[in-house]
Write an enzyme that holds these catalytic residues in place. Structure first.
Site, mmCIF file in Angstrom:
data_model
loop_
_atom_site.group_PDB
_atom_site.id
_atom_site.type_symbol
_atom_site.label_atom_id
_atom_site.label_comp_id
_atom_site.label_asym_id
_atom_site.label_seq_id
_atom_site.Cartn_x
_atom_site.Cartn_y
_atom_site.Cartn_z
ATOM 1 N N ASP A 178 43.178 75.053 26.415
ATOM 2 C CA ASP A 178 42.604 74.242 25.006
ATOM 3 C C ASP A 178 41.264 75.726 24.818
ATOM 4 O OD1 ASP A 178 41.130 71.824 24.545
ATOM 5 O OD2 ASP A 178 42.913 70.934 25.676
ATOM 6 N N LYS A 194 49.041 70.536 22.179
ATOM 7 C CA LYS A 194 47.902 69.318 21.856
ATOM 8 C C LYS A 194 47.422 69.556 20.618
ATOM 9 C CE LYS A 194 43.905 67.996 24.196
ATOM 10 N NZ LYS A 194 42.775 68.484 25.445
ATOM 11 N N ASP A 228 44.949 69.248 17.918
ATOM 12 C CA ASP A 228 43.828 68.218 17.886
ATOM 13 C C ASP A 228 43.206 66.937 15.843
ATOM 14 O OD1 ASP A 228 42.038 66.374 19.171
ATOM 15 O OD2 ASP A 228 41.213 67.465 20.013
ATOM 16 N N ASP A 245 38.160 61.477 23.731
ATOM 17 C CA ASP A 245 38.557 62.306 25.539
ATOM 18 C C ASP A 245 37.416 62.301 25.986
ATOM 19 O OD1 ASP A 245 38.894 64.776 26.248
ATOM 20 O OD2 ASP A 245 37.973 65.860 24.441
#
Length: 226
Positions: A41, A147, A149, A209
């Site tokens: 991440d 992912k 975002d 989140d």
């Protein structure tokens, strides 16, 4: 891509405090636990907008992707591909990629990491080429889960290089990524308009989140005047 993902994500263990050694230890430590995807991440990149590995990953992220693949799992990576920090190389060297308002100023899509960030014009040929090269390269490095975002930024109002509506622009940007990674890669949308993501993304995070507290201490302090 498939919808059932058992995912280990570095954010929920380390937030941005990651480096190659910590990720390597996590990959090895998971051993035979039933995760099918291991995802790196926020914290691996040079800057928001500059999606190349920083000094904490001196050999890059490709060897980590291979290490994940060697365990029989899918390798994942976090990016915020439709935004750029004002001091990023992208914003300074390729200003044509930035979405502009009617006065010609870059469109600010929000604030995080200690500064505002700009929205990209995903309809500009330079942005399309940038996204295609970036994601095709990551796919070639055997990353198969992405992912994505802060991607709502592609739907911000502004003067697009190729005039189209906001939803069309958003889907155009996502479509560029999908074509670059292929149909077999998993795209997880985060910070995304839900309906506009259908048919391109495999999954979407619909809530906020998580944080390491139930009540935000800064908000609590401001409420009590401390």
């Amino acid at each position: 891509g498939g919808s059932d993902v058992r995912l280990w994500c570095s954010w929920y263990s380390y937030y941005e405090d990651i480096d190659a050694g910590r990720i390597t230890a996590a990959i090895d430590g998971l051993r035979d636990l039933p995760f099918d995807t291991i995802q790196i991440d926020d914290g691996w990149q040079q800057a928001i907008g500059d999606w190349t590995p920083n000094a904490k990953f001196p050999a890059g992220v490709a060897p980590l992707g291979q290490r994940i693949r060697d365990t029989g799992r899918r390798a994942g990576l976090w990016l915020a591909p439709f935004i750029a920090a004002p001091d990023s190389d992208l914003a300074m060297r390729w200003p044509e990629m930035l979405l502009r308002d009617d006065t010609g100023e870059p469109v600010i899509a929000g604030e995080n990491w200690g500064s505002p960030y700009y929205a990209l014009d995903v309809t500009h040929p330079a942005t399309e080429a940038h996204l295609t090269e970036l994601f095709a390269g990551l796919r070639a490095a055997e990353f198969g889960f992405f992912k994505l975002d802060f991607i709502y930024a592609a739907a911000f109002p502004g003067r697009h290089a190729t005039p189209m509506g906001r939803e069309a622009a958003y889907r155009h940007g996502l479509g560029t990524i999908r074509r670059a990674v292929g149909d077999d890669a998993y795209l997880l949308a985060c910070g995304a308009p839900i309906v506009a993501s259908i048919g391109i993304c495999d999954g979407i995070r619909i809530g906020p989140d998580v944080g390491p507290w139930w009540v935000d201490p800064e908000a609590a302090d401001s409420a009590t005047g401390r």
